[in-house]
Write a protein that holds these residues in place. Sequence first.
Motif, PDB file in Angstrom:
ATOM      1  N   ILE A  93       0.393 -12.676  18.595  1.00  0.00           N
ATOM      2  CA  ILE A  93       0.653 -14.207  18.503  1.00  0.00           C
ATOM      3  C   ILE A  93      -0.003 -14.737  16.922  1.00  0.00           C
ATOM      4  N   ASP A  94      -1.106 -14.301  16.600  1.00  0.00           N
ATOM      5  CA  ASP A  94      -1.529 -14.851  15.262  1.00  0.00           C
ATOM      6  C   ASP A  94      -1.362 -16.328  14.887  1.00  0.00           C
ATOM      7  N   ASP A  95      -1.798 -17.112  15.831  1.00  0.00           N
ATOM      8  CA  ASP A  95      -1.757 -18.754  15.713  1.00  0.00           C
ATOM      9  C   ASP A  95      -2.979 -19.199  15.512  1.00  0.00           C
ATOM     10  N   THR A  96      -3.158 -19.681  13.988  1.00  0.00           N
ATOM     11  CA  THR A  96      -4.336 -20.106  13.539  1.00  0.00           C
ATOM     12  C   THR A  96      -4.381 -21.646  13.736  1.00  0.00           C
ATOM     13  N   GLN A  97      -5.557 -22.504  13.943  1.00  0.00           N
ATOM     14  CA  GLN A  97      -5.489 -23.829  14.136  1.00  0.00           C
ATOM     15  C   GLN A  97      -6.987 -24.103  13.699  1.00  0.00           C
ATOM     16  N   GLU A  98      -7.298 -25.552  13.554  1.00  0.00           N
ATOM     17  CA  GLU A  98      -8.647 -25.821  13.092  1.00  0.00           C
ATOM     18  C   GLU A  98      -8.781 -27.115  14.113  1.00  0.00           C
ATOM     19  N   CYS A  99     -10.257 -27.165  14.476  1.00  0.00           N
ATOM     20  CA  CYS A  99     -10.626 -28.357  15.307  1.00  0.00           C
ATOM     21  C   CYS A  99     -12.073 -28.506  14.924  1.00  0.00           C
ATOM     22  N   GLY A 100     -12.438 -29.666  14.475  1.00  0.00           N
ATOM     23  CA  GLY A 100     -13.622 -29.962  14.153  1.00  0.00           C
ATOM     24  C   GLY A 100     -14.308 -29.179  13.238  1.00  0.00           C
ATOM     25  N   GLY A 101     -13.654 -28.650  12.234  1.00  0.00           N
ATOM     26  CA  GLY A 101     -14.150 -27.684  11.280  1.00  0.00           C
ATOM     27  C   GLY A 101     -14.291 -26.245  11.607  1.00  0.00           C
ATOM     28  N   ILE A 102     -13.821 -25.999  12.868  1.00  0.00           N
ATOM     29  CA  ILE A 102     -13.944 -24.560  13.453  1.00  0.00           C
ATOM     30  C   ILE A 102     -12.407 -24.215  13.189  1.00  0.00           C
ATOM     31  N   VAL A 103     -12.268 -22.781  12.564  1.00  0.00           N
ATOM     32  CA  VAL A 103     -10.927 -22.331  12.524  1.00  0.00           C
ATOM     33  C   VAL A 103     -10.841 -21.146  13.639  1.00  0.00           C
ATOM     34  N   GLY A 104      -9.967 -21.474  14.486  1.00  0.00           N
ATOM     35  CA  GLY A 104      -9.519 -20.521  15.442  1.00  0.00           C
ATOM     36  C   GLY A 104      -8.424 -19.958  15.353  1.00  0.00           C
ATOM     37  N   THR A 105      -8.151 -18.517  15.624  1.00  0.00           N
ATOM     38  CA  THR A 105      -7.033 -17.922  15.827  1.00  0.00           C
ATOM     39  C   THR A 105      -6.683 -17.195  17.113  1.00  0.00           C
ATOM     40  N   LEU A 106      -5.775 -17.475  17.750  1.00  0.00           N
ATOM     41  CA  LEU A 106      -5.266 -16.527  18.956  1.00  0.00           C
ATOM     42  C   LEU A 106      -4.602 -15.328  18.334  1.00  0.00           C
ATOM     43  N   ASN A 107      -5.288 -14.308  18.350  1.00  0.00           N
ATOM     44  CA  ASN A 107      -4.491 -12.848  17.799  1.00  0.00           C
ATOM     45  C   ASN A 107      -3.547 -12.314  18.655  1.00  0.00           C
TER      46      ASN A 107
END
Length: 334
Positions: A93-107
Motif C-alpha cells: 500500500i505505502d500510503d503516507t499521511q500526517e496527523c498532528g505532526g505524526i507521519v504515519g505510513t500503512l506499508n
Amino acid sequence: MSGKMSEQLLNIIGSVDEEYIQEYIDAQAKTHKSRRTRMRFSITLAAAIVLLIGTVSTAAVPAIGHFLANRANADRIIMQNFADIEAAYAVRIDDTQECGGIVGTLNSAVLEDHCVLLCYTFDWSGLEEARDGSFHSYFLPWFFYLKEGNTVLCQSEYMEGLYVESYAAGETKATYLYCIDLNGMEGQDLTGKELTVQLLYEQDGEGFTSTFTPTSCFTDRSWNIGKTYTFGEHRISLERIEESALYVTLFIDCGTIGHNEDDYRFILSDELGNDYTSYPNRDNDTYGYWFIKPEQVGAQLTLKVIRSKMETDPYGGIIDDSYEVLYEIPIVKN
C-alpha cells in the motif's frame, strides 16, 4: 482497556507499582479534547505497556533472565515469519499521511482466515515533545477500525483484543504489526473487496485512513489433538492447535492453570529449546493461548507448566524473571 486486562498485565510483570498502571488506564479511559494533555510514559509504565503490546527492550525492563531471552528470540522469529508472509500474501500500500505532526505510513496488509495484519510505520521526529528522545502515549493511535463502505467489520478500542508486535524500532520512528481479530468473519470472503482501515486518536476523531483491496488470504491451519494429561491434581485437556501468520494458538481446557489467580502458567517450547510466553490480553479460555509462532510449527513442540520466580526491587523493577518448569506435554499433531 478492561480491569481484567490490567489485572492480567500486573500478573505477568510481577509487582510493578499498580499506581503507574492505574494512571495509564485512567488516562486512556477518558476522551481528551487535547492530545497534548495526555500523560507521558514513565520508565516503569513503559515496561508495563510494552509487555501488554508484545514489545520489550532492555531499556524498559532492567532484568536479565528467561523473559528477555524469550522475547529477543521471538522478535527475531517475528521478523523472519512476517517477511515470508508479506512476500507471499501482502497487499503493498505505502500510503503516507500526517496527523498532528505524526507521519504515519500503512506499508502493507495481510488478510488471514480470522484476522487482518497491518504493517504501519510512525515517525514523530518532527514533534517538539520528541526532540529530547522522549516517547509519549499520544504519539500512537489507540482506536482501530476495519470497514467495508460504512459498515464496521471489526474494531479495537484502547487496544482491547489487539495483538501488536514491534517490527523495527528507533528513537523517533518505529514500525508495528497490528493483528486485529475479524470477530468470526471469514477472511476469504473479503478478498476482492475494497476495505478501509482507520487508526484514530479518539473515537470519531482524527487519525490515519487508508483503503486497500486484498487479493489473497493466508489460510489458517488447525489440528485436533484431543488428549488429556494429569499433573498432580490438575487435569489438562489439550484440544487443538491453530497456526496463523504470526502466532500459534493452543486451545486448552484447564481451570486451575494459566489464570490470574493460579500458581502455575503455560509456556510453549520448540525443538531448539526456545520458550514462548503466552499473550495476556484476551480471555484464554475462550480465545485460546496465543504464542509467537516458532520457525518450524511442524516440528516438535512442547507445552510446559511453569512456576514463576519473579522478584522485584522496592521500586517495582524486575530483578529476577526466571521460572521453574514443572511438567511437559509433547504436542503431536494428528
